[in-house]
Design a protein around this motif. Structure first.
Motif, PDB file in Angstrom:
ATOM      1  N   TYR A   1       0.839  -1.204   0.000  1.00 12.03           N
ATOM      2  CA  TYR A   1       0.000   0.000   0.000  1.00 12.03           C
ATOM      3  C   TYR A   1       0.871   1.250   0.000  1.00 12.03           C
ATOM      4  O   TYR A   1       0.508   2.264  -0.612  1.00 12.03           O
ATOM      5  CB  TYR A   1      -0.926  -0.001   1.211  1.00 12.03           C
ATOM      6  CG  TYR A   1      -1.940   1.126   1.179  1.00 12.03           C
ATOM      7  CD1 TYR A   1      -3.141   0.985   0.495  1.00 12.03           C
ATOM      8  CD2 TYR A   1      -1.679   2.335   1.814  1.00 12.03           C
ATOM      9  CE1 TYR A   1      -4.069   2.010   0.454  1.00 12.03           C
ATOM     10  CE2 TYR A   1      -2.603   3.366   1.776  1.00 12.03           C
ATOM     11  CZ  TYR A   1      -3.790   3.207   1.093  1.00 12.03           C
ATOM     12  OH  TYR A   1      -4.689   4.230   1.044  1.00 12.03           O
ATOM     13  N   LEU A   2       2.008   1.204   0.679  1.00 15.20           N
ATOM     14  CA  LEU A   2       2.931   2.343   0.661  1.00 15.20           C
ATOM     15  C   LEU A   2       3.438   2.597  -0.761  1.00 15.20           C
ATOM     16  O   LEU A   2       3.497   3.750  -1.212  1.00 15.20           O
ATOM     17  CB  LEU A   2       4.098   2.091   1.604  1.00 15.20           C
ATOM     18  CG  LEU A   2       5.218   3.130   1.592  1.00 15.20           C
ATOM     19  CD1 LEU A   2       4.691   4.513   1.984  1.00 15.20           C
ATOM     20  CD2 LEU A   2       6.358   2.707   2.518  1.00 15.20           C
ATOM     21  N   ALA A   3       3.789   1.514  -1.485  1.00 14.05           N
ATOM     22  CA  ALA A   3       4.236   1.678  -2.872  1.00 14.05           C
ATOM     23  C   ALA A   3       3.140   2.296  -3.727  1.00 14.05           C
ATOM     24  O   ALA A   3       3.404   3.187  -4.556  1.00 14.05           O
ATOM     25  CB  ALA A   3       4.656   0.319  -3.442  1.00 14.05           C
ATOM     26  N   TYR A   4       1.900   1.833  -3.508  1.00 20.56           N
ATOM     27  CA  TYR A   4       0.769   2.440  -4.219  1.00 20.56           C
ATOM     28  C   TYR A   4       0.639   3.921  -3.869  1.00 20.56           C
ATOM     29  O   TYR A   4       0.417   4.759  -4.739  1.00 20.56           O
ATOM     30  CB  TYR A   4      -0.526   1.705  -3.877  1.00 20.56           C
ATOM     31  CG  TYR A   4      -1.746   2.579  -3.938  1.00 20.56           C
ATOM     32  CD1 TYR A   4      -2.308   2.942  -5.159  1.00 20.56           C
ATOM     33  CD2 TYR A   4      -2.324   3.092  -2.756  1.00 20.56           C
ATOM     34  CE1 TYR A   4      -3.417   3.781  -5.211  1.00 20.56           C
ATOM     35  CE2 TYR A   4      -3.425   3.914  -2.810  1.00 20.56           C
ATOM     36  CZ  TYR A   4      -3.972   4.257  -4.038  1.00 20.56           C
ATOM     37  OH  TYR A   4      -5.049   5.096  -4.091  1.00 20.56           O
ATOM     38  N   GLN A  38      -4.882  -3.822  -4.722  1.00 23.62           N
ATOM     39  CA  GLN A  38      -5.218  -3.783  -6.139  1.00 23.62           C
ATOM     40  C   GLN A  38      -6.517  -3.030  -6.395  1.00 23.62           C
ATOM     41  O   GLN A  38      -6.711  -2.464  -7.472  1.00 23.62           O
ATOM     42  CB  GLN A  38      -5.304  -5.210  -6.696  1.00 23.62           C
ATOM     43  CG  GLN A  38      -3.935  -5.879  -6.820  1.00 23.62           C
ATOM     44  CD  GLN A  38      -4.040  -7.298  -7.352  1.00 23.62           C
ATOM     45  OE1 GLN A  38      -5.074  -7.956  -7.194  1.00 23.62           O
ATOM     46  NE2 GLN A  38      -2.980  -7.782  -7.973  1.00 23.62           N
ATOM     47  N   VAL A  39      -7.417  -3.011  -5.406  1.00 20.56           N
ATOM     48  CA  VAL A  39      -8.658  -2.231  -5.544  1.00 20.56           C
ATOM     49  C   VAL A  39      -8.326  -0.748  -5.673  1.00 20.56           C
ATOM     50  O   VAL A  39      -8.908  -0.034  -6.505  1.00 20.56           O
ATOM     51  CB  VAL A  39      -9.580  -2.474  -4.332  1.00 20.56           C
ATOM     52  CG1 VAL A  39     -10.794  -1.554  -4.399  1.00 20.56           C
ATOM     53  CG2 VAL A  39     -10.019  -3.930  -4.279  1.00 20.56           C
ATOM     54  N   TYR A  40      -7.384  -0.257  -4.881  1.00 20.75           N
ATOM     55  CA  TYR A  40      -6.982   1.147  -4.958  1.00 20.75           C
ATOM     56  C   TYR A  40      -6.213   1.433  -6.246  1.00 20.75           C
ATOM     57  O   TYR A  40      -6.317   2.525  -6.808  1.00 20.75           O
ATOM     58  CB  TYR A  40      -6.133   1.510  -3.741  1.00 20.75           C
ATOM     59  CG  TYR A  40      -6.883   1.450  -2.440  1.00 20.75           C
ATOM     60  CD1 TYR A  40      -7.707   2.495  -2.039  1.00 20.75           C
ATOM     61  CD2 TYR A  40      -6.784   0.334  -1.608  1.00 20.75           C
ATOM     62  CE1 TYR A  40      -8.417   2.437  -0.841  1.00 20.75           C
ATOM     63  CE2 TYR A  40      -7.478   0.264  -0.411  1.00 20.75           C
ATOM     64  CZ  TYR A  40      -8.297   1.314  -0.037  1.00 20.75           C
ATOM     65  OH  TYR A  40      -8.987   1.264   1.142  1.00 20.75           O
ATOM     66  N   VAL A  41      -5.463   0.450  -6.712  1.00 19.36           N
ATOM     67  CA  VAL A  41      -4.732   0.624  -7.964  1.00 19.36           C
ATOM     68  C   VAL A  41      -5.706   0.798  -9.127  1.00 19.36           C
ATOM     69  O   VAL A  41      -5.450   1.564 -10.062  1.00 19.36           O
ATOM     70  CB  VAL A  41      -3.788  -0.573  -8.212  1.00 19.36           C
ATOM     71  CG1 VAL A  41      -3.123  -0.461  -9.581  1.00 19.36           C
ATOM     72  CG2 VAL A  41      -2.715  -0.637  -7.128  1.00 19.36           C
ATOM     73  N   ALA A  42      -6.838   0.104  -9.065  1.00 20.86           N
ATOM     74  CA  ALA A  42      -7.847   0.259 -10.121  1.00 20.86           C
ATOM     75  C   ALA A  42      -8.353   1.690 -10.180  1.00 20.86           C
ATOM     76  O   ALA A  42      -8.567   2.247 -11.271  1.00 20.86           O
ATOM     77  CB  ALA A  42      -9.003  -0.710  -9.879  1.00 20.86           C
ATOM     78  N   ASP A  43      -8.531   2.313  -9.014  1.00 17.06           N
ATOM     79  CA  ASP A  43      -8.945   3.720  -8.991  1.00 17.06           C
ATOM     80  C   ASP A  43      -7.846   4.613  -9.543  1.00 17.06           C
ATOM     81  O   ASP A  43      -8.117   5.578 -10.266  1.00 17.06           O
ATOM     82  CB  ASP A  43      -9.283   4.123  -7.554  1.00 17.06           C
ATOM     83  CG  ASP A  43      -9.711   5.584  -7.446  1.00 17.06           C
ATOM     84  OD1 ASP A  43     -10.793   5.921  -7.942  1.00 17.06           O
ATOM     85  OD2 ASP A  43      -8.942   6.392  -6.874  1.00 17.06           O
TER      86      ASP A  43
END
Length: 361
Positions: free
Chosen positions: A178-181, A258-263
């Motif tokens: 999540y930090l990398a995201y 991955q849900v946040y990456v989709a956003d």
């Protein structure tokens, strides 16, 4: 700003060759320009209520807590030895280390055994000089640890660091993925700021063109067009990067992240569309500028043509009565001078009336 300042990005102005001739893959060669004397390494550690920040120059700080998520933020890429030691300490693949110091990389994501490398571009736009600066940022994710590499001394991730320090949001409760995201999301958010600045410059140029275009307006439009071209070149690969980031099967990236990456992928698509839109706007402004200049030139030529046309019959009249003939009936007329003036004024008024009836003036 000259064309080369935009087309040739900071990476392409490198004083070091991209790769040593004949060097094997994995050879680390810094291809950028040294912008600081010392390499700064910031180590941030956190888990639950624990937070710790260390800063070192030209050395690697030692972790103070086991089991905490670690974030090594390196600023300055010219110290190959330090970066190599840090990379080997965390199991970075030689090819990943090579990409970190080669600042001519395109945005991409690569999977290695035990790690994920993400390379993105960070932008800053100077509205005064219309200079678009580019900085390559590399983010390496491994188990429980994130390593970020920045070219310059400026802190691109200050907002993320503050969120960690104040335990704001969900970032403290999640892992390294999540930090990398969050780091990639922070860079992408800054794209909107750059695009908003360019939009403001385009609005100013439109007002100038409609009011009173200048010769410098053309170069300003050209600078913005090249800035948008540079943005498009660096942002277009992000869509593929986001697709890989969001759909990867790597165990290092959880399904929750991955849900946040989709956003984030939606944001990248929106940015790409904005860049294309403003490229079209810039081309439209250039066409508008050419049209305005042509219109103003035509207006000047129309005025000069009308003046010239009016003086043609006047020149004929004064040319006739300016001849040095001894026997010329009109020369002996007592009021001939005033009559000639009356005729010329009548010609002027008549021609102006005719021009107006034709809607030429």
């Amino acid at each position: 700003m000259r064309i080369t300042n935009l087309i040739r990005s900071k990476e392409e102005k490198a004083i070091t060759p991209r790769k040593k001739a004949g060097a094997p893959p994995g050879t680390m060669v810094y291809t950028g320009q040294r912008s600081m004397d010392d390499v700064h390494v910031h180590l941030t550690q956190y888990h639950g209520d624990f937070f710790d920040l260390q800063t070192c120059q030209d050395e690697i700080p030692d972790p103070r807590s086991e089991g905490a998520t670690q974030w090594f933020d390196v600023r300055g890429l010219h110290d190959i030895g330090l970066i190599e030691r840090l990379g080997k300490q965390h199991g970075m693949h030689p090819l990943a280390l090579e990409d970190v110091v080669d600042v001519q990389q395109r945005p991409k994501m690569e999977l290695f055994e035990g790690g994920v490398l993400i390379v993105v571009k960070a932008f800053a736009f100077n509205s005064t000089t219309r200079d678009l600066s580019i900085e390559q940022v590399s983010i390496y994710l491994t188990e429980g640890t994130v390593l970020s590499f920045q070219e310059d001394a400026g802190d691109l991730f200050n907002s993320v660091r503050k969120r960690l320090e104040t335990s704001s949001g969900r970032i403290r409760s999640r892992g390294a993925d999540y930090l990398a995201y969050a780091l990639v999301d922070n860079i992408v958010d800054k794209y909107f700021t750059v695009i908003d600045q360019i939009e403001g410059e385009l609005d100013k140029l439109e007002d100038i063109i409609m009011r009173s275009p200048e010769m410098s307006t053309k170069s300003k439009i050209h600078d913005l067009r090249l800035a948008l071209l540079t943005l498009r070149k660096s942002i277009s690969p992000l869509r593929e990067l986001m697709n890989r980031f969001g759909d990867t099967e790597s165990k290092l990236i959880s399904s929750d992240t991955q849900v946040y990456v989709a956003d984030l992928r939606d944001h990248v698509i929106q940015i790409t569309d904005l860049v294309e839109t403003y490229r079209d706007v810039t081309n439209g402004l250039y066409d508008l500028y050419v049209s305005e200049i042509s219109f103003r030139m035509n207006s000047v030529m129309q005025t000069l043509t009308i003046v010239s046309t009016i003086f043609i019959p006047l020149s004929f009249l004064v040319g006739v009565y300016g001849m040095n003939w001894q026997y010329m009936p009109e020369l002996g007329t007592r009021y001939g001078y005033f009559v000639l003036w009356g005729v010329m004024i009548s010609v002027i008024l008549g021609m102006l009336g005719w021009f107006r009836s034709r809607h030429w003036i």
